[in-house]
Enzyme design. Structure first.
Site, mmCIF file in Angstrom:
data_model
loop_
_atom_site.group_PDB
_atom_site.id
_atom_site.type_symbol
_atom_site.label_atom_id
_atom_site.label_comp_id
_atom_site.label_asym_id
_atom_site.label_seq_id
_atom_site.Cartn_x
_atom_site.Cartn_y
_atom_site.Cartn_z
ATOM 1 N N ASP A 42 35.553 83.083 52.291
ATOM 2 C CA ASP A 42 36.482 82.892 51.177
ATOM 3 C C ASP A 42 36.865 84.191 50.488
ATOM 4 O OD1 ASP A 42 36.519 80.002 51.356
ATOM 5 O OD2 ASP A 42 34.480 80.054 50.572
ATOM 6 N N ASP A 48 34.870 75.995 46.399
ATOM 7 C CA ASP A 48 34.862 75.664 47.815
ATOM 8 C C ASP A 48 33.824 74.553 47.983
ATOM 9 O OD1 ASP A 48 35.194 75.935 50.661
ATOM 10 O OD2 ASP A 48 33.276 76.989 50.667
#
Length: 611
Positions: free
Chosen positions: A511, A316
């Protein structure tokens, strides 16, 4: 040293001393036998007892059974010194194993030192010590120098330096003052601080970490499961082979029962799978312990094994490769000064909680006078207009500039561009962006040195911003403008497009679905993040991306040691089994093949602790 170890050492010393009596001159035969019988009882009685007990529980073919049958058989054919020696060295090997396991477990258990003993609550002007479990969320606690911070919270007064090394592996302390968050398990070093707790002890960072550490050895790797199944079939097979070795050649040749029985006993001693059964789980446990000392918490040996096989790492962006907090990175004025441009933008954005507005006010740094601002209007997706010092100010993107009737100038820099117009005149623009972490480039190159084939970045940010970050870091593939559901879809595509194991690295808060979907989910910067500890398979206790490559190196080194032990132990045992069956290797060689190989494998396993 533990009490059991001291007792075992005493028995080993007593056994050696008793065996020394056998060297006395003119010792009668019955005394010679009695000496070794007594020595055997001292050193091997517990092994024989466990073998008999396990027989009644249906466990016929464990190591205690093999050792008991081999040594008692040696006694039956008159090999008294050899019988005692086999049991003696077996117990020495057990001692080495126990000490090694204790050392490895201590490396993880040392984290238990972060458990706070008490919390200080102020009542009637005096401090009272209470159990951390008894402190309700939202309470104010006082932490003095030298005390552990018992619960997560925010500093409401005082300044200090806080040692977080037990949590993150960082050697440098962090300075905290009013408004800064602190996490339980950290050590307050220099000043008295007052902390408002953000939750109860059971929800705190230290409680969750301790729960994770205590369960770190519950997940078994494939290698461990294989060795369990291997031992289940291997041990009865070698017992059957030993029986055949003792009986068949004697029947065929018509004699030499003692010779072939001795060879069968040697076969049994060599065949004990202690080296594999002990060293493989010990190696994984030592690897987990070594990683934990570096602020890398791996939830089980199964995840450590998967981590060693990772070929693709997916990051990410925000908070992982970048700092995750917006700041002003460029100011491009047209008519007025840069300082005036930032001041006008900060005043216009005075009442906004948007991260861009916060960064503009932070860049200005001065005290903002609310009396100067009036008639604030928000235009969703475009920006803000306000009357500042009697002049109409527009602050936002190029669409807002079109609404204000001015032409916005293009900016080559990537990031969020805040254009300013005052009374219909374009005044310039400010670039607000998320800066790359200084360790990020080294982290990506470190992954390549660790053998990772491909590095990918997923982000919800704009394409131009994502490409600038990926270009600066040397990332292979980048996918931008993704919603959380899009990240899940992209991860599924990556998993289906290749056979390599995939690790996803995120902040663990937004996430969680992708962390769960990856072969191994790695949450970084997880101090204080409950979601990270829950969702991830590997938890990095600080926000340093270099730890990702380090965790992979630790796992691959651990797996190499496992393979070394398997090849070494099986190779030596197969050779000694053959030599014993042919009568070339005697009981002493059998002792080395069993106990010696076990000790060497255990010592090799301990290398995994060195992170």
């Amino acid at each position: 040293m533990e009490t059991e170890h001291k007792i075992l050492i005493s028995r080993i010393v007593a056994c050696v001393a008793i065996c020394g009596l056998s060297f006395l001159p003119a010792l009668p035969a019955w005394a010679y036998i009695a000496t070794f019988a007594l020595a055997y009882a001292v050193i091997g009685a517990d092994v024989v007892y466990r073998a008999v007990r396990n027989l009644f529980h249906g466990n016929f073919f464990d190591e205690h059974f093999l050792m008991s049958i081999a040594t008692l058989g040696a006694f039956a054919i008159g090999e008294y010194p050899e019988a005692v020696a086999v049991m003696l060295f077996y117990q020495v090997g057990e001692l080495f194993q126990d000490i090694a396991v204790a050392r490895s477990r201590a490396s993880i258990s040392s984290l238990m030192d972060i458990r706070p003993d008490y919390a200080n609550i102020e009542e009637d002007g005096e401090l009272r010590q209470v159990a951390p479990d008894d402190v309700p969320g939202g309470s104010v606690i006082i932490v003095k120098p030298g005390e552990k911070i018992p619960l997560d919270g925010v500093v409401i007064s005082g300044e200090s330096s806080v040692d977080t090394s037990a949590l993150t592996g960082e050697s440098l302390p962090r300075d905290v003052s009013e408004g800064n968050p602190v996490v339980s398990g950290s050590l307050n070093m220099t000043g008295v601080i007052r902390v408002r707790t953000s939750g109860e002890y059971g929800e705190s960072t230290v409680a969750r970490i301790l729960e994770l550490v205590e369960n770190a050895d519950t997940g078994k790797a494939k290698a461990e499961k294989f060795m369990t199944r291997f031992a289940r079939y291997y041990t009865p097979a070698v017992v059957a082979a030993a029986v055949l070795l003792a009986v068949v050649p004697s029947l065929v040749s018509g004699g030499n029962w003692t010779v072939w029985l001795n060879r069968a006993l040697i076969f049994l001693v060599v065949s004990c799978p202690c080296a594999l059964v002990v060293s493989i789980p010990l190696t994984f446990f030592a690897g987990i312990g070594g990683a934990s000392r570096r602020g890398i918490l791996i939830k089980g040996s199964n995840y450590l094994e998967i981590l060693a096989c990772v070929g693709t790492v997916v990051f990410d962006k925000t908070g992982t490769l970048t700092r995750g907090n917006f700041s002003v990175t460029a100011v491009h004025p047209e008519i007025i000064s840069g300082e005036m441009l930032v001041e006008l933008a900060a005043l216009a954005e005075m009442y906004s909680d948007h991260p861009v507005a916060v960064s503009l006010r932070s860049a200005y740094g001065g005290q903002l006078d609310k009396e100067r601002v009036a008639d604030v209007k928000n235009f969703a997706g475009e920006g803000i207009s306000a009357v500042v010092d009697g002049r109409e100010v527009y602050a936002g993107n190029d669409r807002l500039m079109s609404r204000a009737g001015v032409e916005a100038k293009q900016c080559e820099k990537s990031g969020t561009i805040v254009h300013l117009a005052v009374d219909g005149v374009y005044m310039g623009h400010i670039v607000v962006s998320d800066s790359i972490k200084p360790e990020a480039a080294d982290a990506v190159s470190g992954l390549r040195r660790s053998g990772v084939k491909k590095v990918v970045m997923l982000t919800g940010d704009r394409q131009d911003v994502a490409e600038e970050v990926s270009g600066a870091l040397g990332i292979d593939e980048v996918y931008a403008g993704l919603l959380p559901a899009d990240k899940v879809s992209r991860m599924e595509e990556l998993r289906s497009s290749g056979s390599q194991k995939i690790a996803f690295v995120g902040d663990g808060i937004n996430d969680a679905p992708v962390l769960k979907l990856a072969d191994v989910g790695i949450a970084m910067g997880a101090v204080g993040s409950d979601a990270a500890i829950e969702a991830a398979d590997v938890v990095l206790m600080d926000d340093n991306p270099l730890k990702v490559a380090e965790s992979i190196r630790i796992s691959r080194r651990t797996l190499r040691i496992v393979v070394q032990n398997i090849v070494f132990a099986i190779g030596i045992k197969l050779a000694m089994l053959l030599l014993g069956a042919l009568g070339i290797a005697g009981m002493w060689e059998a002792v080395f093949a069993d106990v010696g190989v076990t000790v060497l494998a255990v010592l090799n396993s301990l290398r995994a602790m060195r992170a």
